[in-house]
Design a protein around this motif. Sequence first.
Motif, PDB file in Angstrom:
ATOM      1  N   LEU A  19       1.574   1.378  -4.739  1.00  0.00           N
ATOM      2  CA  LEU A  19       0.823   0.178  -4.362  1.00  0.00           C
ATOM      3  C   LEU A  19       0.763  -0.837  -5.499  1.00  0.00           C
ATOM      4  O   LEU A  19       0.589  -2.039  -5.254  1.00  0.00           O
ATOM      5  CB  LEU A  19      -0.593   0.566  -3.924  1.00  0.00           C
TER       6      LEU A  19
ATOM      7  N   LYS B 236       3.873  -2.680  -4.812  1.00  0.00           N
ATOM      8  CA  LYS B 236       3.742  -3.464  -3.583  1.00  0.00           C
ATOM      9  C   LYS B 236       2.283  -3.403  -3.123  1.00  0.00           C
ATOM     10  O   LYS B 236       1.916  -2.560  -2.297  1.00  0.00           O
ATOM     11  CB  LYS B 236       4.657  -2.927  -2.493  1.00  0.00           C
ATOM     12  N   PRO B 237       1.443  -4.273  -3.662  1.00  0.00           N
ATOM     13  CA  PRO B 237      -0.004  -4.194  -3.400  1.00  0.00           C
ATOM     14  C   PRO B 237      -0.392  -4.248  -1.922  1.00  0.00           C
ATOM     15  O   PRO B 237      -1.413  -3.687  -1.540  1.00  0.00           O
ATOM     16  CB  PRO B 237      -0.553  -5.414  -4.151  1.00  0.00           C
ATOM     17  N   ASN B 238       0.387  -4.884  -1.085  1.00  0.00           N
ATOM     18  CA  ASN B 238       0.028  -5.032   0.319  1.00  0.00           C
ATOM     19  C   ASN B 238       0.847  -4.129   1.240  1.00  0.00           C
ATOM     20  O   ASN B 238       0.878  -4.351   2.459  1.00  0.00           O
ATOM     21  CB  ASN B 238       0.200  -6.494   0.752  1.00  0.00           C
ATOM     22  N   ASP B 239       1.468  -3.122   0.661  1.00  0.00           N
ATOM     23  CA  ASP B 239       2.335  -2.259   1.463  1.00  0.00           C
ATOM     24  C   ASP B 239       1.495  -1.346   2.368  1.00  0.00           C
ATOM     25  O   ASP B 239       0.678  -0.553   1.885  1.00  0.00           O
ATOM     26  CB  ASP B 239       3.213  -1.409   0.551  1.00  0.00           C
ATOM     27  N   ASN B 240       1.690  -1.447   3.661  1.00  0.00           N
ATOM     28  CA  ASN B 240       0.885  -0.697   4.630  1.00  0.00           C
ATOM     29  C   ASN B 240       1.189   0.801   4.577  1.00  0.00           C
ATOM     30  O   ASN B 240       0.278   1.637   4.653  1.00  0.00           O
ATOM     31  CB  ASN B 240       1.144  -1.222   6.039  1.00  0.00           C
TER      32      ASN B 240
ATOM     33  N   SER C 171      -0.413   2.453   1.576  1.00  0.00           N
ATOM     34  CA  SER C 171      -1.869   2.429   1.729  1.00  0.00           C
ATOM     35  C   SER C 171      -2.343   3.490   2.728  1.00  0.00           C
ATOM     36  O   SER C 171      -3.322   4.203   2.472  1.00  0.00           O
ATOM     37  CB  SER C 171      -2.317   1.042   2.190  1.00  0.00           C
TER      38      SER C 171
END
Length: 300
Positions: A59, A62-66, A69
């Motif tokens: 994450l 890629k902080p917004n990776d679904n 997460s």
Amino acid sequence: MKRWIWIVITIIVALGVGGYAYARHSQNEKLYTDAMQRGSVQISNQNYTAAETAYTNALKRKPNDNKASVILNQTQTFMSANDSFNDRQFDNAKSNYQSVADTKKGNDLLKNRAKARLSLIKTIQANIKKYNKIYNQALNQTGEGKYAESNSTLDKIFSDKSIKQTYYKSVLAKAEKLRDKNNSALTGSSATSSNDFESSTSSSDTTNNPNVASNSSASLTSSEKKAAANYKGSNEYTVTPSQKEINGKEITASQIASARKQISAAGVDSNAMSDQDVRNVIKGAHNSNESIRQYVKAHY
């Protein structure tokens, strides 16, 4: 001429910056992919803390990776479920395992492991209910002075092949403790005449265990004696007033009702307990400075 030189320099700089950005993006993608793969491997190895770290690192790339997460949350929930399971807090564990199993687009291995644990918990809770029912029956028999019959009832617990498993440690401990009390009473009976035993008011078993009624009936009326003989729970008519009180105040019906709910929440069938059994739990929890739930888990 100078104009062409600046054009060339600009093109070179643009190509350099673009190449650097592309290389950085490619490197970031590789680190993300590696972290995701590492997390999957660690789950396979049941090293969930390392898996949690791996998905956290993914994450960061890629902080917004679904996907990262979802699996990170699924892994953390599974770890929390395991902690509750190991502490024998089966209701909490069941809730978290169900959440893991229901996770959409999560890790399939975690789902399968959660489903296996849910099946195991179902078996464990059914066994605990069965053992507690047997124990409460034996406890009532002890309270009626039927020590040999109580031991015979307890044998249904001891002979069960599952009872030695760690999940049933507290049930086994209290059953063994009750058997020891029965054996002490039976040994005392064989060492003295039956009349001497029945007239004794200082038996260690009746003094130390409020569920075992004293055989002295000098203070009872004829109707109370009859009720005491017919009563099938912890004998309400043969306990002293202090055994119904805390700090000199009588334990109320509302306190008993509230305690029953907490006892049931701790995994013990409170419906199989008499009011005096519940009073004993309330008093025991008070004397141990514990909540009723903590006391029940430790002693039942």
